[in-house]
Design a protein around this motif. Structure first.
Motif, short mmCIF file in Angstrom:
data_model
loop_
_atom_site.label_atom_id
_atom_site.label_comp_id
_atom_site.label_asym_id
_atom_site.label_seq_id
_atom_site.Cartn_x
_atom_site.Cartn_y
_atom_site.Cartn_z
N ALA A 197 0.73 -1.25 0.23
CA ALA A 197 0.15 0.26 -0.32
C ALA A 197 0.88 1.32 -0.25
O ALA A 197 2.22 0.96 0.58
CB ALA A 197 -1.35 0.14 1.07
N VAL A 198 0.14 2.25 -0.88
CA VAL A 198 1.28 3.62 -0.74
C VAL A 198 0.53 4.63 -0.66
O VAL A 198 -0.70 4.68 -1.19
CB VAL A 198 1.97 3.36 -2.23
N SER A 199 1.27 5.61 -0.43
CA SER A 199 0.66 6.60 0.26
C SER A 199 0.96 7.97 -0.46
O SER A 199 2.39 7.87 0.43
CB SER A 199 -0.35 7.03 1.56
N ILE A 200 0.38 9.02 -0.95
CA ILE A 200 1.46 10.34 -1.37
C ILE A 200 1.08 11.74 -0.60
O ILE A 200 -0.15 11.90 -0.29
CB ILE A 200 2.29 10.41 -2.57
N SER A 201 1.58 12.08 0.13
CA SER A 201 1.63 13.66 0.93
C SER A 201 0.92 14.92 -0.18
O SER A 201 -0.35 15.50 0.56
CB SER A 201 2.42 14.12 1.72
N SER A 202 1.18 14.68 -1.17
CA SER A 202 0.23 15.56 -2.08
C SER A 202 -1.26 15.12 -2.04
O SER A 202 -2.03 16.07 -2.94
CB SER A 202 0.87 15.51 -3.40
N GLU A 203 -1.32 13.58 -2.10
CA GLU A 203 -2.92 13.56 -2.33
C GLU A 203 -3.57 13.31 -1.20
O GLU A 203 -4.62 13.96 -1.13
CB GLU A 203 -3.28 12.21 -2.31
N VAL A 204 -2.81 13.14 0.53
CA VAL A 204 -3.82 12.83 1.53
C VAL A 204 -3.82 14.22 2.03
O VAL A 204 -4.59 14.36 2.92
CB VAL A 204 -2.88 11.76 2.30
N SER A 205 -2.97 15.41 2.17
CA SER A 205 -2.82 16.63 2.96
C SER A 205 -1.95 17.04 2.29
O SER A 205 -0.67 18.13 2.01
CB SER A 205 -1.98 15.92 4.40
N PRO A 206 -2.74 17.92 1.03
CA PRO A 206 -1.73 18.90 -0.18
C PRO A 206 -1.74 20.15 0.89
O PRO A 206 -1.98 21.09 0.18
CB PRO A 206 -2.05 18.81 -1.66
N GLN A 207 -0.66 19.74 2.22
CA GLN A 207 -0.59 21.45 2.74
C GLN A 207 0.91 21.85 2.91
O GLN A 207 0.97 21.06 3.32
CB GLN A 207 -2.02 20.92 3.99
N MET A 208 0.85 23.08 3.51
CA MET A 208 2.15 23.46 3.81
C MET A 208 2.23 22.66 5.33
O MET A 208 1.35 23.08 5.49
CB MET A 208 1.81 24.83 3.66
N ARG A 209 3.42 23.37 5.84
CA ARG A 209 3.74 22.56 7.29
C ARG A 209 4.32 21.15 7.37
O ARG A 209 3.44 20.10 7.30
CB ARG A 209 3.34 23.42 8.29
N GLU A 210 5.67 21.00 7.04
CA GLU A 210 6.15 19.50 6.53
C GLU A 210 5.89 18.51 7.94
O GLU A 210 5.15 16.89 7.62
CB GLU A 210 7.76 19.01 5.94
N TYR A 211 6.02 18.64 9.20
CA TYR A 211 5.42 18.14 10.26
C TYR A 211 4.01 17.35 9.82
O TYR A 211 4.14 16.03 9.94
CB TYR A 211 5.93 18.84 11.44
N GLU A 212 3.10 18.63 10.19
CA GLU A 212 1.79 18.13 10.24
C GLU A 212 1.59 17.03 9.16
O GLU A 212 0.60 15.87 8.70
CB GLU A 212 1.05 19.00 10.01
N LYS A 245 -18.62 24.18 14.09
CA LYS A 245 -17.27 24.88 13.48
C LYS A 245 -16.30 23.35 13.50
O LYS A 245 -16.28 22.33 13.25
CB LYS A 245 -16.77 24.95 14.96
N THR A 246 -15.77 23.98 12.37
CA THR A 246 -14.72 22.94 11.12
C THR A 246 -13.53 23.56 11.92
O THR A 246 -12.80 24.67 11.23
CB THR A 246 -15.01 22.86 9.77
N SER A 247 -12.42 22.85 10.84
CA SER A 247 -10.65 22.55 11.47
C SER A 247 -10.34 22.27 10.44
O SER A 247 -11.13 21.05 9.52
CB SER A 247 -10.10 22.50 12.43
N ARG A 248 -8.86 22.26 9.99
CA ARG A 248 -7.78 21.32 9.15
C ARG A 248 -7.02 20.71 9.67
O ARG A 248 -6.67 20.03 8.99
CB ARG A 248 -7.61 22.81 7.83
N VAL A 249 -6.68 21.01 10.99
CA VAL A 249 -5.73 20.09 11.73
C VAL A 249 -6.63 19.98 13.48
O VAL A 249 -7.25 20.78 13.77
CB VAL A 249 -4.33 21.08 12.23
N PHE A 250 -6.14 18.79 13.87
CA PHE A 250 -6.86 18.34 14.84
C PHE A 250 -5.61 17.03 15.67
O PHE A 250 -4.53 17.01 14.83
CB PHE A 250 -8.18 17.70 14.86
N GLU A 251 -5.91 16.66 16.86
CA GLU A 251 -4.72 16.39 16.91
C GLU A 251 -5.51 14.57 18.01
O GLU A 251 -6.17 14.58 18.50
CB GLU A 251 -4.22 16.94 18.62
N VAL A 252 -4.88 13.08 17.47
CA VAL A 252 -5.46 12.53 17.94
C VAL A 252 -3.94 11.76 19.27
O VAL A 252 -3.37 11.88 19.02
CB VAL A 252 -5.27 11.05 16.71
N ALA A 253 -5.04 11.00 19.81
CA ALA A 253 -4.35 10.48 20.99
C ALA A 253 -3.31 11.35 22.13
O ALA A 253 -1.85 11.41 22.20
CB ALA A 253 -3.04 9.00 20.30
#
Length: 692
Positions: free
Chosen positions: A188-203, A305-313
């Protein structure tokens, strides 16, 4: 009764699996214990129960909408696939270095959470794309081949690819993916430009790693679920609730399982928004408490209310920054480990602590009699008289109050020299205060005063605690809708088909490029609409436009909603005016003399919500018929009082009762404090208001 009206909503929680069937204008529901080893077993069990109640067979179901905590639990429990990360040379340790911030600055012994992948599972390749999307260093395919050899030798099941600035230029990520699949087609392959094409490399890196980590697990589960349901005669399509509050196809869910991380809670927020629209409420506090967690969400103008970043665990007392950041569209809520199954203990400072560890359904709280020895919130509720031991979960689970009392004595009472009732009182007050504090913090972070809000409570445990929570928060009105015990599953059936596409393209208003903006938003609109069309080929599709803006030099941005006219006919003055308006509302005043910049562009494509009829509310006309009395602990007075017992199904529109009272039903119990009065509204909602 026809199959054309049969829709099934299924919510797999940490303790219970909730199943709701709506057919021919009627609703049928049940709660069954979640089967961790094979979650599809609980779904089939619940489906058979509600089909029997409705008098139909599974092959008459025309649509199934499903939400699950499996993705979340896999991340929390670190039981995903053997996963590798391929990233840009020099950036191997981004997911371990995090943002270098300390979420508890005064803790000298602070331990940062471990990254999802250890260092030996992270590989680098020689390449570099700059912040404008230009290739500075070409991709070294020889090095890519060497990395693929290592991945093949180590037997990795899934690979995440996250390269620097790939959200602007995905060519290198796509080339690595093609090379990987040519050599290892079963990986299985996932690429970040499809999963989350957003700035900030850590997130972004963390998000693509999380997607890859759970992708084989979720693909396996969804495949098993389809096969199992087909074996039961189900022939309809299955859809998944995603974290942004909409529905996607099972194929899209398998490709982007990270979007399922908050699917269950998102369904609950949609459910609360539907109730808010029915009552014309513009300020609502959604309170969802199940067996494992409690979720609190602000709903304004009948929209979560919506957001584009959240934290798990989150690992450190629920502190922001101590979890795993996931950068996807999500309904903005605070989630804490405070559910009916949350376990209580006494810490080294002789204080009662509750959660985040949960008894779940296996073995469950002590009162379940399934081997649990430690006290949970449900045990405290039982000892305090909130629950009927003979009619829990519709009578399907008999509760043992003696085992609850023993667990509270052994783990709380003996240590703190108190009896089981005092221990139960302490546990209940701690969990209620934890939830109240979480709500206060969430409101302050959003610049809101909760005294203006109405609470809508649902989930199996929420109606037991919502009245006390309202007292603590100064909230005067509480609504508990019909089906509250299975609220998230009902919310799935109210949600639209939707998908949000977003992309990071940096632009200052001083360099405003209207033609580029129009092209960008048009591309995002086409992408989002294409995802929705895989679910619904006929319905009209609406587009919602949003840009994330900030003053130049600031560290974070705020979302600014745009109309379609403003988005597709862009004008710098309009964008500036909208930003200043929202910024002033949040922070009190604008900042003069500074340039403004846009970092992220977003388009959400959605099918229209069904129209909602307003309720003609009643203030109460007659006393509700009671079923007797039972002793119920009053936390304000610190003693037991006689409370009326009322069966919810016997209440008619206008029936009312003063607290203390317990309004019972199959999936939950509504506790009405002595300070409140409950009125049954025409749609069956129990309206709990402050007396006088």
């Amino acid at each position: 009764m026809t199959a054309q009206t049969a829709r099934l909503g299924v919510d797999i929680g940490g303790t219970f699996t909730d199943v709701v069937l709506e057919t021919a204008g009627e609703s049928y529901s049940t709660k069954v214990l979640t089967t961790y080893s094979a979650p599809e077993n609980a779904i089939v069990d619940g489906m058979q129960q509600v089909c029997a109640k409705a008098g139909i067979t599974p092959n008459q179901i025309t649509q199934i909408i499903h939400g699950t905590t499996l993705a979340t639990n896999a991340l929390i429990e670190r039981r995903g696939a053997k996963t590798a990360l391929i990233t840009t040379k020099g950036f191997r340790d981004v997911i371990e270095m995090r943002t270098e911030s300390r979420f508890e600055q005064y803790d000298l012994n602070l331990n940062l959470p471990e990254p999802l992948l250890p260092r030996q599972m992270r590989f680098t390749v020689d390449e570099r794309v700059d912040a404008y999307g230009l290739a500075l260093v070409p991709l070294d395919m020889a090095m890519v081949d060497q990395v693929i050899d290592q991945i093949a030798t180590a037997g990795f099941e899934s690979v995440a690819i996250g390269l620097l600035h790939s959200y602007l230029n995905p060519a290198h990520e796509q080339a690595i993916r093609d090379a990987l699949l040519a050599r290892l087609p079963d990986v299985a392959v996932s690429i970040s430009s499809e999963v989350s094409p957003q700035m900030r490399e850590y997130e972004r890196f963390n998000t693509v790693v999380a997607n890859a980590y759970i992708k084989p697990l979720m693909a396996s589960y969804l495949g098993r679920l389809e096969a199992r349901l087909q074996a039961e005669g189900v022939t309809c399509r299955i859809f998944l609730m995603h974290s942004g509050g909409g529905i996607i196809s099972i194929k899209n869910a398998a490709d982007f399982p990270v979007r399922l991380v908050e699917s269950g809670p998102a369904g609950g927020a949609v459910f609360a928004a539907h109730i808010a629209a029915r009552y014309g409420l513009d300020k609502v506090l959604s309170f969802d408490m199940g067996g494992t967690t409690a979720k609190i969400c602000l709903i304004q103008n009948q929209t979560p209310k919506t957001s584009r970043v959240f934290e798990v665990a989150r690992t450190y007392r629920f502190k922001k920054g101590s979890g795993m950041p996931i950068s996807i569209p999500v309904i903005d809520m605070v989630e804490i480990g405070a559910g009916g199954g949350s376990l209580a203990h006494v810490d080294t400072m002789r204080q009662i602590r509750v959660g985040p560890e949960s008894a779940g359904s296996e073995p469950g709280p002590a009162c379940y009699g399934r081997g649990g020895a430690r006290p949970a919130v449900t045990d405290a509720d039982l000892v305090l008289g909130k629950l009927d031991p003979d009619n829990f979960a519709g009578g399907s689970i008999a509760l043992d109050a003696g085992q609850s009392a023993d667990a509270l004595d052994n783990h709380i009472g003996k240590t703190l020299e108190m009896d089981s009732t005092a221990a139960a009182f302490g546990v209940a007050e701690v969990v209620d205060e934890n939830m109240a504090n979480a709500a206060r913090v969430h409101a302050v972070e959003n610049g809101e005063d909760l005294s203006d809000y109405t609470m809508i409570a649902f989930g199996g445990a929420a109606p037991l605690h919502a009245g006390r929570l309202c007292e603590k928060l100064g909230v005067d009105r509480l609504l508990v809708p019909p089906g509250a015990g299975v609220g998230s599953a009902i919310g799935f059936l109210r949600a639209p088909f939707s998908f949000e596409a977003n992309r990071s393209v940096y632009m200052r208003l001083s360099d405003f490029d209207a033609a580029r903006i129009k092209t960008l938003l048009g591309e995002l609109q086409a992408e989002a609409t294409g995802f929705v069309r895989t679910c619904d080929a006929d319905s009209p599709i609406l587009s919602e436009f949003k840009v994330y803006m900030r003053y130049t030099g600031q560290g974070w941005e705020i979302p600014v909603a745009l109309t379609q006219e403003q988005a597709l006919h862009p004008d710098a003055a309009t964008y500036e005016a909208r930003f200043i308006e929202d910024y002033t509302r949040l922070f009190g005043r604008p900042v003069a003399g500074m340039d403004i910049e846009i970092t992220v562009w977003s388009v959400n494509a959605t099918t229209p919500l069904a129209p909602v009829d307003r309720i003609d509310e009643t203030n109460g006309a007659q006393a509700a018929t009671g079923q007797g009395l039972r002793a119920l602990f009053d936390p304000v007075r610190g003693q037991f009082q006689e409370a009326r017992i009322i069966d919810r199904k016997d209440m008619q529109a206008g029936d009312q009762t003063d607290g203390p009272a317990a309004i019972t039903e199959a999936e939950t119990t509504i506790i009405v404090p002595a300070s409140r009065r409950a009125v049954c509204q025409p749609d069956g909602c129990i309206d709990v208001v402050k007396k006088g």
